[in-house]
Write an enzyme that holds these catalytic residues in place. Structure first.
Site, PDB file in Angstrom:
ATOM      1  N   TYR A 129      39.642  42.769  46.480  1.00 53.48           N
ATOM      2  CA  TYR A 129      39.678  41.406  45.956  1.00 53.48           C
ATOM      3  C   TYR A 129      40.709  41.254  44.844  1.00 53.48           C
ATOM      4  O   TYR A 129      41.561  40.357  44.872  1.00 53.48           O
ATOM      5  CB  TYR A 129      38.300  40.944  45.444  1.00 53.48           C
ATOM      6  CG  TYR A 129      38.490  39.753  44.536  1.00 53.48           C
ATOM      7  CD1 TYR A 129      38.776  38.500  45.088  1.00 53.48           C
ATOM      8  CD2 TYR A 129      38.546  39.900  43.152  1.00 53.48           C
ATOM      9  CE1 TYR A 129      39.064  37.417  44.271  1.00 53.48           C
ATOM     10  CE2 TYR A 129      38.835  38.825  42.330  1.00 53.48           C
ATOM     11  CZ  TYR A 129      39.090  37.592  42.898  1.00 53.48           C
ATOM     12  OH  TYR A 129      39.405  36.533  42.101  1.00 53.48           O
ATOM     13  N   GLU A 165      40.969  38.844  35.715  1.00 53.57           N
ATOM     14  CA  GLU A 165      40.333  39.201  36.983  1.00 53.57           C
ATOM     15  C   GLU A 165      39.380  40.378  36.828  1.00 53.57           C
ATOM     16  O   GLU A 165      38.318  40.408  37.454  1.00 53.57           O
ATOM     17  CB  GLU A 165      41.395  39.514  38.049  1.00 53.57           C
ATOM     18  CG  GLU A 165      42.153  38.289  38.542  1.00 53.57           C
ATOM     19  CD  GLU A 165      41.251  37.259  39.207  1.00 53.57           C
ATOM     20  OE1 GLU A 165      40.140  37.608  39.640  1.00 53.57           O
ATOM     21  OE2 GLU A 165      41.663  36.084  39.285  1.00 53.57           O
ATOM     22  N   ASP A 200      36.139  36.724  47.737  1.00 54.67           N
ATOM     23  CA  ASP A 200      35.131  37.039  46.727  1.00 54.67           C
ATOM     24  C   ASP A 200      33.835  36.327  47.119  1.00 54.67           C
ATOM     25  O   ASP A 200      33.714  35.804  48.218  1.00 54.67           O
ATOM     26  CB  ASP A 200      35.611  36.583  45.347  1.00 54.67           C
ATOM     27  CG  ASP A 200      35.613  35.075  45.240  1.00 54.67           C
ATOM     28  OD1 ASP A 200      35.856  34.406  46.271  1.00 54.67           O
ATOM     29  OD2 ASP A 200      35.362  34.548  44.150  1.00 54.67           O
TER      30      ASP A 200
END
Length: 352
Positions: free
Chosen positions: A128, A45, A146
């Site tokens: 996020y 991520e 996102d």
DNA sequence: GAGTCGTGGAA
DNA sequence: TTTCCAAGACT
């Protein structure tokens, strides 16, 4: 509020069309109770922030092979991590990656938090990423928003308000679609939908599980959404880089300051980049202009970087920087471009 | 809220 | 060649 039909359609589509990604546990395995390694989810991520899947894959494999868990990464030297990150961009991510790993390893017993607030408190983890890790690694019903989600929601609900003003409405819509069951797959499904069907240009609406519900498609405005505020033009900055190679082959480099552009990365000595290039040699030498310049575009400006090259005597004492045996792959891209041009010119000098 | 912060692929 | 923009965070 919650629309179980849309959510069910999406999960059904994801079960059949989920992308096979190295950091992902596929939906059939998740159904059997297999969960991903939170370290791998976190690492992926961070790398995927503003970065394409194609660009991330190689870096993800190299990081995981070199530092298999958060404790190993926490013990790594700063320069090793920055060098491994070189070329991926947004280098504050790498600095925060290491900070975060050390907090998790030293203060949290090597275990990632499994709550939104716990994750959000860590360096480099924003709204996020906290939601993504909580949902994907721990199956918590958190809502990820996102760029994909923004685009999908703007189209599905025909939100004409330009970004970023539309963010509150988009979040509200996205939250209403987040199911209590399989939230991790839901999060990955919306992003897969945005990446493969509801793409920025020419979306494949005929293949979309939500084509029957999409307000933008019904109105024929899908390619015009989401609307965005106009962006400012990029100015051109000029600079000069000094690429000195000692007789033993070592290069004169300097570690850039932690803060700011290319922070913490290796670079070439030289003055600041601005309206006019600055001649600031790091040592007195017979600097030569190879007659080529590096052109490189950053997020908010274009750079034209002039070069100066020299072969330096073995006993020279520079005013700034240090001599190192250089691995060009440890350089950020703009510096590697300069290296490649300078090396070609210096090698030509040596052989001619 | 607006600016800063990389890179490469696609059109 | 130029523009767009990709799983954003931080200040």
């Amino acid at each position: 509020m919650r629309d179980g039909r849309l959510s069910a359609n999406l999960l059904d589509w994801y079960d059949r069309h989920a992308r096979d990604l190295p950091w992902r546990v596929p939906p059939d395995a998740r159904r059997r109770g297999v969960m991903p390694d939170p370290y791998a989810v976190w690492l992926s991520e961070i790398m995927l922030q503003q970065t394409t899947v194609a660009a991330v894959k190689g870096y993800f494999h190299r990081f995981l092979a070199r530092w298999p868990d958060v404790t190993a990464l926490a013990r790594a030297e700063d320069g090793a991590v920055m060098g491994e990150w070189a070329g991926l961009g947004y280098y504050a991510r790498a600095r925060n990656l290491l900070k975060c790993a050390r907090v998790v390893a030293d203060d949290l017993g090597g275990v990632f938090p499994d709550t939104l607030d716990g994750l959000r408190a860590l360096p480099g983890i924003g709204p996020y990423t906290a939601a993504a890790i909580a949902a994907i690694a721990f199956d918590r019903p958190e809502c990820v928003v996102d760029g994909n989600v923004e685009r999908v929601m703007a189209r599905l609900f025909r939100i004409e308000t330009p970004l970023p003003a539309a963010k509150p409405e988009i979040r509200s819509r996205a939250e209403a679609l987040t199911p209590r069951a399989r939230p991790g797959d839901h999060a990955q499904a919306v992003m897969d939908l945005g990446a493969t069907i509801c793409t920025p240009k020419s979306p494949a609406c005929g293949l979309c599980p939500w084509r029957g519900s999409c307000a933008a498609l019904a109105a024929g405005v899908q390619s015009d959404l989401p609307a965005r505020a106009p962006k400012k033009p990029k100015p051109v900055r000029h600079g000069i880089a000094y690429l000195g190679r000692r007789e033993d082959g070592a290069w004169l480099v300097e570690r850039r300051p932690e803060r700011g552009l290319l922070g913490g990365m290796l670079g070439w000595p030289g003055g600041d980049w601005g309206e006019m290039p600055q001649e600031v040699p790091p040592v007195n030498a017979d600097w030569r202009d190879p007659g080529v310049e590096v052109r490189h575009t950053f997020t908010h400006f274009h750079l034209r970087l002039g070069l100066r090259i020299a072969t330096l005597p073995q006993d020279i004492q520079p005013k700034t920087g240090e001599f190192v045996t250089l691995h060009p792959g440890d350089l950020p891209t703009v510096m590697r471009k300069a290296h490649d041009l300078a090396k070609a010119a210096l090698d030509a000098d040596a052989s001619g």
